[in-house]
Design a protein around this motif. Structure first.
Motif, PDB file in Angstrom:
ATOM      1  N   ASP A   1     -32.970  13.088  38.822  1.00  0.00           N
ATOM      2  CA  ASP A   1     -33.844  13.717  37.835  1.00  0.00           C
ATOM      3  C   ASP A   1     -34.652  12.736  36.990  1.00  0.00           C
ATOM      4  N   TYR A   2     -34.278  11.443  36.976  1.00  0.00           N
ATOM      5  CA  TYR A   2     -34.958  10.503  36.093  1.00  0.00           C
ATOM      6  C   TYR A   2     -34.901   9.099  36.681  1.00  0.00           C
ATOM      7  N   TYR A   3     -36.038   8.426  36.718  1.00  0.00           N
ATOM      8  CA  TYR A   3     -36.125   7.049  37.204  1.00  0.00           C
ATOM      9  C   TYR A   3     -36.995   6.238  36.267  1.00  0.00           C
ATOM     10  N   THR A   4     -36.584   5.004  35.983  1.00  0.00           N
ATOM     11  CA  THR A   4     -37.428   4.074  35.246  1.00  0.00           C
ATOM     12  C   THR A   4     -37.998   3.065  36.231  1.00  0.00           C
ATOM     13  N   ILE A   5     -39.209   2.607  35.930  1.00  0.00           N
ATOM     14  CA  ILE A   5     -39.920   1.641  36.766  1.00  0.00           C
ATOM     15  C   ILE A   5     -40.264   0.453  35.894  1.00  0.00           C
ATOM     16  N   GLY A   6     -40.029  -0.758  36.410  1.00  0.00           N
ATOM     17  CA  GLY A   6     -40.358  -1.941  35.623  1.00  0.00           C
ATOM     18  C   GLY A   6     -40.135  -3.232  36.380  1.00  0.00           C
ATOM     19  N   ARG A   7     -40.249  -4.316  35.643  1.00  0.00           N
ATOM     20  CA  ARG A   7     -40.085  -5.657  36.200  1.00  0.00           C
ATOM     21  C   ARG A   7     -38.607  -5.974  36.335  1.00  0.00           C
ATOM     22  N   LYS A   8     -38.272  -6.695  37.392  1.00  0.00           N
ATOM     23  CA  LYS A   8     -36.876  -7.073  37.636  1.00  0.00           C
ATOM     24  C   LYS A   8     -36.334  -7.905  36.493  1.00  0.00           C
ATOM     25  N   ASN A   9     -35.073  -7.686  36.173  1.00  0.00           N
ATOM     26  CA  ASN A   9     -34.357  -8.496  35.209  1.00  0.00           C
ATOM     27  C   ASN A   9     -34.150  -9.872  35.838  1.00  0.00           C
ATOM     28  N   SER A  10     -34.108 -10.904  35.035  1.00  0.00           N
ATOM     29  CA  SER A  10     -33.994 -12.257  35.560  1.00  0.00           C
ATOM     30  C   SER A  10     -32.680 -12.527  36.283  1.00  0.00           C
ATOM     31  N   GLY A  11     -31.698 -11.693  36.080  1.00  0.00           N
ATOM     32  CA  GLY A  11     -30.450 -11.852  36.840  1.00  0.00           C
ATOM     33  C   GLY A  11     -29.404 -12.623  36.079  1.00  0.00           C
ATOM     34  N   GLY A  12     -28.587 -13.317  36.823  1.00  0.00           N
ATOM     35  CA  GLY A  12     -27.468 -14.030  36.239  1.00  0.00           C
ATOM     36  C   GLY A  12     -26.191 -13.557  36.899  1.00  0.00           C
ATOM     37  N   PRO A  13     -25.069 -14.158  36.561  1.00  0.00           N
ATOM     38  CA  PRO A  13     -23.823 -13.809  37.234  1.00  0.00           C
ATOM     39  C   PRO A  13     -23.373 -12.365  37.003  1.00  0.00           C
ATOM     40  N   GLU A  14     -23.716 -11.800  35.856  1.00  0.00           N
ATOM     41  CA  GLU A  14     -23.325 -10.420  35.586  1.00  0.00           C
ATOM     42  C   GLU A  14     -24.543  -9.508  35.557  1.00  0.00           C
ATOM     43  N   HIS A  15     -25.509  -9.805  36.416  1.00  0.00           N
ATOM     44  CA  HIS A  15     -26.756  -9.053  36.462  1.00  0.00           C
ATOM     45  C   HIS A  15     -26.508  -7.597  36.849  1.00  0.00           C
ATOM     46  N   ARG A  16     -27.045  -6.711  36.043  1.00  0.00           N
ATOM     47  CA  ARG A  16     -27.068  -5.287  36.371  1.00  0.00           C
ATOM     48  C   ARG A  16     -28.512  -4.836  36.290  1.00  0.00           C
ATOM     49  N   PRO A  17     -28.976  -4.104  37.285  1.00  0.00           N
ATOM     50  CA  PRO A  17     -30.371  -3.652  37.208  1.00  0.00           C
ATOM     51  C   PRO A  17     -30.572  -2.723  36.015  1.00  0.00           C
ATOM     52  N   ASP A  18     -31.671  -2.927  35.294  1.00  0.00           N
ATOM     53  CA  ASP A  18     -31.954  -2.073  34.146  1.00  0.00           C
ATOM     54  C   ASP A  18     -33.019  -1.037  34.459  1.00  0.00           C
ATOM     55  N   VAL A  19     -33.570  -1.066  35.672  1.00  0.00           N
ATOM     56  CA  VAL A  19     -34.510  -0.050  36.135  1.00  0.00           C
ATOM     57  C   VAL A  19     -34.159   0.313  37.575  1.00  0.00           C
ATOM     58  N   GLU A  20     -34.489   1.536  37.950  1.00  0.00           N
ATOM     59  CA  GLU A  20     -34.179   1.982  39.317  1.00  0.00           C
ATOM     60  C   GLU A  20     -35.229   1.524  40.321  1.00  0.00           C
ATOM     61  N   VAL A  21     -36.494   1.402  39.890  1.00  0.00           N
ATOM     62  CA  VAL A  21     -37.582   0.929  40.746  1.00  0.00           C
ATOM     63  C   VAL A  21     -38.094  -0.361  40.128  1.00  0.00           C
ATOM     64  N   ALA A  22     -37.788  -1.493  40.780  1.00  0.00           N
ATOM     65  CA  ALA A  22     -38.101  -2.798  40.197  1.00  0.00           C
ATOM     66  C   ALA A  22     -39.036  -3.599  41.080  1.00  0.00           C
ATOM     67  N   THR A  23     -39.970  -4.317  40.439  1.00  0.00           N
ATOM     68  CA  THR A  23     -40.873  -5.231  41.135  1.00  0.00           C
ATOM     69  C   THR A  23     -40.827  -6.583  40.438  1.00  0.00           C
ATOM     70  N   ALA A  24     -41.514  -7.560  41.007  1.00  0.00           N
ATOM     71  CA  ALA A  24     -41.587  -8.891  40.410  1.00  0.00           C
ATOM     72  C   ALA A  24     -42.887  -9.095  39.635  1.00  0.00           C
ATOM     73  N   ASP A  25     -43.662  -8.049  39.441  1.00  0.00           N
ATOM     74  CA  ASP A  25     -44.960  -8.110  38.760  1.00  0.00           C
ATOM     75  C   ASP A  25     -44.774  -8.533  37.304  1.00  0.00           C
ATOM     76  N   LYS A  26     -45.284  -9.731  36.946  1.00  0.00           N
ATOM     77  CA  LYS A  26     -45.111 -10.263  35.595  1.00  0.00           C
ATOM     78  C   LYS A  26     -45.969  -9.561  34.544  1.00  0.00           C
ATOM     79  N   LYS A  27     -46.934  -8.746  34.972  1.00  0.00           N
ATOM     80  CA  LYS A  27     -47.753  -7.983  34.019  1.00  0.00           C
ATOM     81  C   LYS A  27     -47.143  -6.613  33.739  1.00  0.00           C
ATOM     82  N   MET A  28     -45.988  -6.364  34.348  1.00  0.00           N
ATOM     83  CA  MET A  28     -45.283  -5.109  34.146  1.00  0.00           C
ATOM     84  C   MET A  28     -44.187  -5.339  33.109  1.00  0.00           C
ATOM     85  N   SER A  29     -44.013  -4.391  32.221  1.00  0.00           N
ATOM     86  CA  SER A  29     -42.927  -4.473  31.233  1.00  0.00           C
ATOM     87  C   SER A  29     -41.588  -4.279  31.939  1.00  0.00           C
TER      88      SER A  29
END
Length: 186
Positions: free
Chosen positions: A89-117
């Motif tokens: 019912d709900y999806y967020t779209i945004g730039r990928k989180n930088s990651g790290g050892p405990e990385h959890r995605p903060d958006v369901e649809v992620a890209t590497a576009d640096k002009k995207m929030s």
């Protein structure tokens, strides 16, 4: 209080985009509108097909087909071609989180576009076949079919629509969730 739906329309005279508010009582009628830019007046038919977008419509739980949205991410310099089937019912779209050892995605649809929030926009399912696009307060905004959305706008997506976040273009494909890929009845 009755629900108001906003639909996008292009002025036939000056080609500028406008948003037309419609109420459930407008369904099946013609509404006269005036372009805010050039002042041209014309009639816009409001099809009964929008009935499913209003919560009071009995088809929201009835015979209307349950639809899913296939979102195509068009390739560019920073993002590869991807597809996402949005069945929740709900999806967020945004730039990928930088990651790290405990990385959890903060958006369901992620890209590497640096002009995207990080959390740029959201798509929310409404009823069985409605999908709404909303800007989540992004820095660079959202454009739907080449026209920029206002910060508080929520617009319904239609099959074949394209929208742009940052430098990335997305294409919308809406299909019935019947397991049959050839059945595109929504």
């Amino acid at each position: 209080m009755s629900k108001i739906l906003k639909i996008a329309q292009t002025c036939p005279k000056c080609k500028s985009r406008m948003v037309i508010p419609i109420a459930e009582s407008d369904l099946g009628h013609t509404k006269q509108v005036a372009c805010p830019k050039c002042g041209a007046k014309y009639n816009v038919p409001i099809p009964m097909a929008y009935a499913s977008k209003f919560e009071s419509d009995p088809t929201l739980g009835g015979n209307e087909p349950d639809c899913s949205l296939l979102l195509e991410v068009m390739a560019n310099a920073t993002t590869s071609y991807q597809t996402f089937e949005l069945t929740s019912d709900y999806y967020t779209i945004g730039r990928k989180n930088s990651g790290g050892p405990e990385h959890r995605p903060d958006v369901e649809v992620a890209t590497a576009d640096k002009k995207m929030s990080r959390k740029h926009a959201a798509i929310r399912k409404r009823g069985k076949s409605g999908f709404i696009l909303k800007d989540l307060g992004s820095k660079n905004g959202v454009s739907l079919n080449g026209n920029r959305l206002d910060a508080d706008e929520e617009l319904y997506l239609s099959d074949g629509d394209t929208f742009r976040l940052g430098e990335t273009t997305f294409r919308v494909n809406i299909a019935e969730s019947s397991g049959n890929d050839n059945d595109l009845t929504c």
